[in-house]
Design a protein around this motif. Structure first.
Motif: not given
Length: 323
Positions: A283-284, A286-287, A292
């Motif tokens: 998640q981090r 891709e953030r 993204k």
């Protein structure tokens, strides 16, 4: 057909690993592995000589990966009594012989690690085969490198000291971690948090933020407790570690244009594999705001192969021998 037998090594501050490399069907194959603590031999040269003495087939040249920057063919290992130079190694009959950075070796090795020795942390199965791959990872320190590739099949490894770039906080808790560590370090690098000793720094900072005491002195105790009880304070520390590692890996992917994939190496992540898979790592990663979608197309994989640096050193060794 290349029938040479070459020496490859992977030398850190604590341990040294050596093997003999042969080229079979265009791929390096490793034989006669040996690993020993640096303290066993008073000098690096005696350690290499002892390994070669134990080999039935003597290597004619080689490449040794070392944990640190190589300057003018030599390195003085910070956390080891050993000093290493190419000129000394030549006295053992190794010609040509070359020293390279350990993460540079991993950059060469990562793309040829067998698929069954890789674990996915998200993203597609394969990256763009004509684009750069990045290799990074926490161990005693935090290493960073990249293998630059173009559409014509040319490759060049890029050693770096990217672990000493500034730590980038990603939320208010990490802002506080940075503020606390600045009291001690003034300038806080990625390596102050994302490595074994860094895990301890983070645990103490989070304890201060939460207003509780901690008496843990060993990073291994943090990972062991976290794996048993993810809801413990140690679990919170390791989750934060994985999240920041994901954010840093994403930043390195952006910086190097690593659309070929990002490989996580080092001694820590393979030991916490189930934990990091369930963590906010991807998640981090891709953030990255407007980028993204760019990040979603980049695979992230953990190198489980114990001798990936030796494979990379072998690729360099045979290229040097051919040259």
């Amino acid at each position: 057909m290349n029938d040479k037998t070459l020496l490859v090594g992977d030398v850190g501050g604590t341990n040294a690993r050596f093997a003999l490399a042969r080229m079979v069907d265009g791929k390096p194959v490793l034989d006669h592995h040996e690993s020993f603590p640096a303290e066993r031999y008073p000098t690096f040269l005696k350690g290499v000589a002892a390994f070669i003495d134990g080999c039935e087939i003597k290597p004619t040249g080689g490449v040794i990966a070392v944990a640190g920057p190589v300057t003018d063919g030599a390195i003085d290992l910070t956390n080891s009594p050993w000093q290493v130079s190419e000129s000394e190694l030549q006295t053992l009959g190794l010609k040509p012989v070359k020293l390279i950075n350990d993460f540079e070796a991993l950059a060469w090795g990562a793309p040829i690690v067998p698929e069954d020795q890789l674990e996915s942390l998200g993203g597609p199965v394969d990256g763009d085969p004509h684009c750069t791959v990045a290799v990074l990872g926490p161990g005693t320190g935090f290493g960073v490198s990249a293998l630059i590739r173009d559409a014509h099949g040319k490759e060049m490894a890029m050693p770096s000291e990217g672990g000493h770039a500034c730590f980038p906080p990603g939320d208010p808790v990490e802002d506080e971690i940075l503020r606390i560590l600045r009291r001690r370090y003034d300038r806080v690098s990625i390596e102050r948090l994302i490595c074994g000793p860094g895990l301890l720094n983070m645990h103490r900072a989070l304890a201060e933020i939460d207003g509780r005491e901690t008496h843990i002195e060993d990073p291994a105790q943090i990972t062991e407790t976290a794996m048993k009880d993810p809801n413990s304070p140690c679990g919170a520390t390791l989750a934060r570690f994985c999240a920041i590692l994901g954010a840093v890996a994403g930043d390195i992917a952006l910086t190097t244009g690593a659309r070929g994939g990002v490989y996580i190496a080092g001694g820590i992540v393979p030991r916490i594999l189930p934990f990091i898979k369930a963590s906010p790592f991807r998640q981090r990663f891709e953030r990255k705001g407007r980028f993204k979608e760019y990040m979603q197309d980049i695979p992230t994989k953990v190198i489980m192969h114990k001798h990936a640096a030796l494979l990379g050193a072998a690729r360099v060794a045979f290229a040097e021998a051919e040259g």
